[in-house]
Design a protein around this motif. Structure first.
Motif, short mmCIF file in Angstrom:
data_model
loop_
_atom_site.label_atom_id
_atom_site.label_comp_id
_atom_site.label_asym_id
_atom_site.label_seq_id
_atom_site.Cartn_x
_atom_site.Cartn_y
_atom_site.Cartn_z
N PRO A 148 86.42 11.13 71.06
CA PRO A 148 86.85 11.35 69.68
C PRO A 148 85.92 10.73 68.65
N ASN A 149 85.17 9.71 69.06
CA ASN A 149 84.27 9.03 68.12
C ASN A 149 82.89 9.69 68.03
N ASP A 150 82.59 10.60 68.93
CA ASP A 150 81.31 11.29 68.91
C ASP A 150 81.56 12.79 68.79
N VAL A 151 81.46 13.30 67.55
CA VAL A 151 81.84 14.70 67.31
C VAL A 151 80.89 15.69 67.97
N THR A 152 79.69 15.25 68.36
CA THR A 152 78.76 16.17 69.03
C THR A 152 79.20 16.47 70.45
N LYS A 153 80.12 15.63 71.00
CA LYS A 153 80.59 15.85 72.37
C LYS A 153 81.90 16.62 72.43
N ASN A 154 82.44 16.96 71.28
CA ASN A 154 83.65 17.78 71.25
C ASN A 154 83.23 19.25 71.17
N VAL A 155 83.31 19.93 72.31
CA VAL A 155 82.82 21.31 72.40
C VAL A 155 83.98 22.27 72.15
N LEU A 156 83.70 23.33 71.39
CA LEU A 156 84.77 24.26 71.01
C LEU A 156 84.21 25.65 70.79
N LEU A 157 85.13 26.63 70.80
CA LEU A 157 84.78 27.98 70.36
C LEU A 157 84.89 27.99 68.85
N ARG A 158 83.81 28.38 68.17
CA ARG A 158 83.81 28.27 66.71
C ARG A 158 84.97 29.06 66.11
N SER A 159 85.61 28.46 65.12
CA SER A 159 86.75 29.10 64.47
C SER A 159 86.35 29.77 63.17
N HIS A 160 85.10 29.62 62.75
CA HIS A 160 84.55 30.33 61.60
C HIS A 160 83.03 30.31 61.71
N THR A 161 82.38 31.24 61.03
CA THR A 161 80.93 31.29 61.08
C THR A 161 80.29 30.38 60.04
N SER A 162 81.09 29.60 59.31
CA SER A 162 80.54 28.63 58.36
C SER A 162 79.68 27.60 59.08
N GLY A 163 79.98 27.35 60.36
CA GLY A 163 79.17 26.42 61.13
C GLY A 163 77.72 26.89 61.27
N ASP A 164 77.51 28.21 61.25
CA ASP A 164 76.15 28.74 61.32
C ASP A 164 75.34 28.29 60.10
N GLU A 165 76.01 28.20 58.95
CA GLU A 165 75.34 27.75 57.74
C GLU A 165 74.88 26.30 57.88
N ALA A 166 75.71 25.49 58.52
CA ALA A 166 75.33 24.09 58.75
C ALA A 166 74.09 24.01 59.65
N HIS A 167 74.08 24.82 60.70
CA HIS A 167 72.92 24.87 61.59
C HIS A 167 71.67 25.27 60.81
N TYR A 168 71.81 26.28 59.97
CA TYR A 168 70.64 26.80 59.25
C TYR A 168 70.13 25.80 58.22
N MET A 169 71.05 25.20 57.44
CA MET A 169 70.62 24.23 56.43
C MET A 169 69.99 23.00 57.06
N GLU A 170 70.44 22.66 58.27
CA GLU A 170 69.92 21.49 58.96
C GLU A 170 68.47 21.68 59.39
N THR A 171 68.06 22.93 59.58
CA THR A 171 66.73 23.20 60.13
C THR A 171 65.80 23.94 59.17
N HIS A 172 66.29 24.26 57.96
CA HIS A 172 65.47 24.99 56.99
C HIS A 172 65.54 24.31 55.62
N GLU A 173 64.46 24.38 54.91
CA GLU A 173 64.41 23.82 53.56
C GLU A 173 64.68 24.91 52.53
N PRO A 174 65.28 24.54 51.38
CA PRO A 174 65.49 25.53 50.31
C PRO A 174 64.15 26.04 49.79
N PRO A 175 64.12 27.25 49.23
CA PRO A 175 65.27 28.12 48.96
C PRO A 175 65.80 28.80 50.24
N ILE A 176 67.12 28.89 50.33
CA ILE A 176 67.79 29.49 51.49
C ILE A 176 68.65 30.65 51.00
N ARG A 177 68.46 31.79 51.61
CA ARG A 177 69.32 32.95 51.32
C ARG A 177 69.56 33.64 52.66
#
Length: 346
Positions: A161-190
């Motif tokens: 519970p203290n390490d959120v990277t070890k909690n594996v799940l089926l994504r419940s929304h595609t908003s998580g894809d945005e987090a992945h993309y922002m984490e690896t790309h610099e603005p401008p992002i579209r």
């Protein structure tokens, strides 16, 4: 008289030939079908004198046997010729293969992608099996945040519970894809993120345990809510027609602030009010808002320099509005009768 007729038919059968399957079938119908020559002779046989019945009966049976033997012989010849032909495709399946069509959800998803691609959005698809960090934590869902109760998640593993990277799940929304993309790309992002999502919900005509979403994200300097409104208005008119109107209602999402729900004027009644829009003249199609500064910072983007907007819609919802499909289960039941209705949808 009848014997002469039978003899003439026997001679005709012996001389019969067929150059293809269609001609062979015509021969079979001529002699052996319910309205063929043998059946007609049986009808005449009822009126034959008793002392002639035996001889004529033998002749009729001989004709029937000879006709069947001749048809079998011709069929074997045609099959042999076909097997020896250089034109035959030996890789061909034994049965005709019907051409399929694209699924209605694929048709609608591709149309959504095409509209936003023309507005400069690139395509990105993240993982369906993800971790708590990208699906929740980086999007402003605190560990005890009540907003987590908004989505019934399929957790695959919750080992720490203290390490959120070890909690594996089926994504419940595609908003998580945005987090992945922002984490690896610099603005401008579209970027546009389509994909399948999963929620632990009872399956009914209005809900399912899996469905499809499309998320959009734009991050740059001086991005405002008016930019978001104009992009969504353009999308609505491209998808539902040039006379479509939109309205934005205040709402709440953990990852956007301010947040809004977007309605379009009902494309069925033209905004006059009907059963589909429940008499209001408006139908909700998506959620949107300005990206929360917390999300930008969590992904390594300076919120003092950059701002952005995000939006998300359900593909099934858009398909329902375009094709008036009242039961979500129809999209995943593989009923070919339902799918054939969309053969001309693209």
């Amino acid at each position: 008289m009848l014997l002469e007729k039978i003899d003439a038919l026997l001679d005709e059968v012996q001389k019969a030939h067929a150059e293809n399957a269609e001609q062979l079938e015509q021969l079979r119908l001529k002699y052996l079908s319910k309205k063929g020559a043998v059946s007609e002779l049986m009808g005449e046989f009822r009126n034959v004198a008793k002392d002639q019945k035996k001889a004529i009966g033998i002749k009729i049976n001989e004709l029937k046997t000879k006709a069947q033997e001749k048809i079998n012989e011709l069929r074997d010849q045609l099959e042999t010729q076909e097997a020896q032909s250089d034109d035959i495709d030996l890789t061909r399946t034994a049965y005709p293969v019907e051409l399929g069509t694209r699924h209605p959800l694929t048709v609608v998803k591709n149309e959504i992608i095409d509209i936003f691609s023309r507005m400069g959005f690139t395509l990105y698809q993240g993982p369906e099996v993800d971790d708590d960090k990208h699906v929740f934590t980086m999007l402003n869902f605190a560990a005890d945040h009540p907003a987590r109760d908004m989505q019934d998640t399929f957790f695959i593993e919750q080992s720490d519970p203290n390490d959120v990277t070890k909690n594996v799940l089926l994504r419940s929304h595609t908003s998580g894809d945005e987090a992945h993309y922002m984490e690896t790309h610099e603005p401008p992002i579209r970027v546009l993120c389509p994909g399948r999502v999963y929620r632990n919900e009872a399956i009914s005509a209005r809900a399912h345990c899996f469905f499809h979403q499309v998320e959009g994200l734009y991050v740059d300097k001086n991005v405002g809510f008016t930019d978001l409104k104009q992009v969504l208005l353009t999308f609505a008119r491209e998808m539902f027609g040039p006379d479509t109107k939109i309205r934005l209602r205040p709402s709440y999402f953990p990852f956007t602030e301010p947040s809004a729900e977007m309605d379009i004027s009902c494309n069925i009644c033209g905004g006059k009010g009907c059963g589909f829009c429940k008499g209001t003249g408006w139908v909700e199609i998506l959620g949107c808002g300005m990206v929360d500064p917390h999300d930008l910072a969590a992904c390594g983007i300076d919120p003092n320099v950059y701002t952005g907007y995000a939006f998300g819609m359900g593909v099934e919802r858009i398909a329902n509005l375009k094709y008036r499909v009242s039961d979500l289960r129809m999209f995943s039941e593989n009923d070919t009768r339902f799918l054939r209705e969309f053969e001309s949808a693209y």
